[in-house]
Design an enzyme around this catalytic site. Structure first.
Site, short mmCIF file in Angstrom:
data_model
loop_
_atom_site.label_atom_id
_atom_site.label_comp_id
_atom_site.label_asym_id
_atom_site.label_seq_id
_atom_site.Cartn_x
_atom_site.Cartn_y
_atom_site.Cartn_z
N ASP A 66 0.81 -1.21 0.00
CA ASP A 66 0.00 0.00 0.00
C ASP A 66 0.85 1.27 0.00
O ASP A 66 2.07 1.22 0.17
CB ASP A 66 -0.97 0.01 1.20
CG ASP A 66 -0.29 -0.38 2.53
OD1 ASP A 66 0.95 -0.38 2.59
OD2 ASP A 66 -1.01 -0.68 3.48
N ASN A 135 -6.91 -2.31 14.28
CA ASN A 135 -8.32 -2.55 13.98
C ASN A 135 -8.51 -3.79 13.10
O ASN A 135 -9.56 -3.98 12.52
CB ASN A 135 -8.91 -1.31 13.29
CG ASN A 135 -8.14 -0.95 12.02
OD1 ASN A 135 -7.18 -1.62 11.67
ND2 ASN A 135 -8.57 0.08 11.34
N HIS A 137 -6.94 -4.50 10.28
CA HIS A 137 -6.74 -4.34 8.84
C HIS A 137 -5.49 -5.08 8.36
O HIS A 137 -4.57 -5.33 9.13
CB HIS A 137 -6.74 -2.85 8.42
CG HIS A 137 -5.54 -2.06 8.80
ND1 HIS A 137 -5.55 -0.67 8.83
CD2 HIS A 137 -4.29 -2.41 9.16
CE1 HIS A 137 -4.37 -0.24 9.18
NE2 HIS A 137 -3.57 -1.27 9.39
N GLU A 142 -9.53 -1.83 5.42
CA GLU A 142 -10.14 -1.56 6.71
C GLU A 142 -11.38 -2.43 6.90
O GLU A 142 -11.83 -3.10 5.96
CB GLU A 142 -10.53 -0.08 6.79
CG GLU A 142 -9.40 0.91 6.48
CD GLU A 142 -8.45 1.15 7.66
OE1 GLU A 142 -8.17 0.21 8.43
OE2 GLU A 142 -7.99 2.30 7.80
P1 PGA Z 1 2.44 -1.73 12.77
O1 PGA Z 1 1.25 -1.61 11.72
O2 PGA Z 1 3.37 -2.78 12.23
O3 PGA Z 1 3.06 -0.38 12.82
O4 PGA Z 1 1.81 -2.18 14.07
C1 PGA Z 1 0.66 -2.76 11.25
C2 PGA Z 1 -0.43 -2.40 10.27
O5 PGA Z 1 -1.06 -1.35 10.42
O6 PGA Z 1 -0.68 -3.20 9.35
#
Ligand code: PGA
Length: 241
Positions: A66, A135, A137, A142
């Site tokens: 992404d 969350n 995702h 999302e």
């Molecule tokens: P993080 O993010 O590795 O910074 O916890 C993970 C994500 O949002 O996929």
């Protein structure tokens, strides 16, 4: 899904690196899907070490999950910048083999179609690395993302923007949209490793392992995938039986 629990973040990163290194050794021109965020940083350090010890990355092809819509590659918080800063500048990867969604594409929708086609043309992703958002995702898919979704433009939730605000001066500077591989794009990968560490991911790992599939919880799509490893540390596994 296969669950692997490691004692701590360092061990988790080493195990993840072992899987990536084995993949590249068995197929030097592997197509690897990379992720950003805090979680894979230890893995990337291990891959840089492996390169110093002779691992050749010159034939691998990469696709990132992404990118924020509207941020140029040069922006310090773009995922393009992150990948070069944290990994690609330190290994012998070929620039032309690196694919990261273009946050400033003139026609982002057309770009998404082309990105999807390019993944297919490359033979598909051999190994996709994933983190998991607070969350649930994966990529920027999302809650509510369709399991059959493809690479597309998405609106970021308040929670995601809040989580990522730490990297920007102000939450108002966090982009409101992103380009992300879709869930079906991710599920087409031949192998997937999802990494999670820390107590703040424990509830998501419990949900992922113990609850049924639902589009409300995007990571649960992985339950349908035949070759996924959930690689966590003890803290992230602390709510499992
Ligand atoms: P993080 O993010 O590795 O910074 O916890 C993970 C994500 O949002 O996929």
């Amino acid at each position: 899904m296969q669950l692997i629990i490691k004692d701590n973040y360092k061990e988790l990163s080493k195990e993840a690196a072992k899987i990536v290194i084995e993949q590249i050794k068995s197929k030097p021109n592997s197509v690897i899907g990379f992720a950003t965020g805090d979680t894979p940083l230890g893995l990337y350090k291990e891959l840089i070490k492996a390169h110093k010890n002779g691992l050749d990355f010159s034939q691998i092809i990469t696709f990132n999950l992404d990118e924020y819509l509207g941020l140029p590659d040069s922006h310090g918080q773009s995922y393009n910048y992150y990948m070069w800063d944290k990994l690609f500048n330190h290994i012998n990867i070929k620039k032309e083999n690196v694919n990261i969604p273009d946050g400033t594409a003139f026609d982002p929708e057309k770009f998404c179609e082309e990105y999807e086609a390019k993944i297919k043309k490359s033979g598909g992703i051999d190994l996709q690395i994933l983190g998991i958002g607070r969350n649930g995702h994966i990529g920027f898919n999302e809650s509510g993302s369709k399991f059959n979704s493809r690479t597309r433009i998405v609106n970021l939730t308040k929670q995601t923007r809040k989580d990522n605000a730490k990297f920007f001066e102000d939450i108002n500077n966090v982009p409101v949209q992103a380009i992300t591989m879709g869930i079906s794009t991710i599920l087409k990968s031949k192998k997937i490793i999802l990494l999670a560490n820390g107590k703040e991911k424990a509830e998501n790992i419990r949900k992922l392992m113990n609850e049924s599939k639902t589009e409300k919880f995007p990571a649960s799509a992985l339950k349908d995938h035949p070759n996924t490893i959930i690689l966590v540390d003890k803290d992230a596994a602390s709510l499992l039986d």
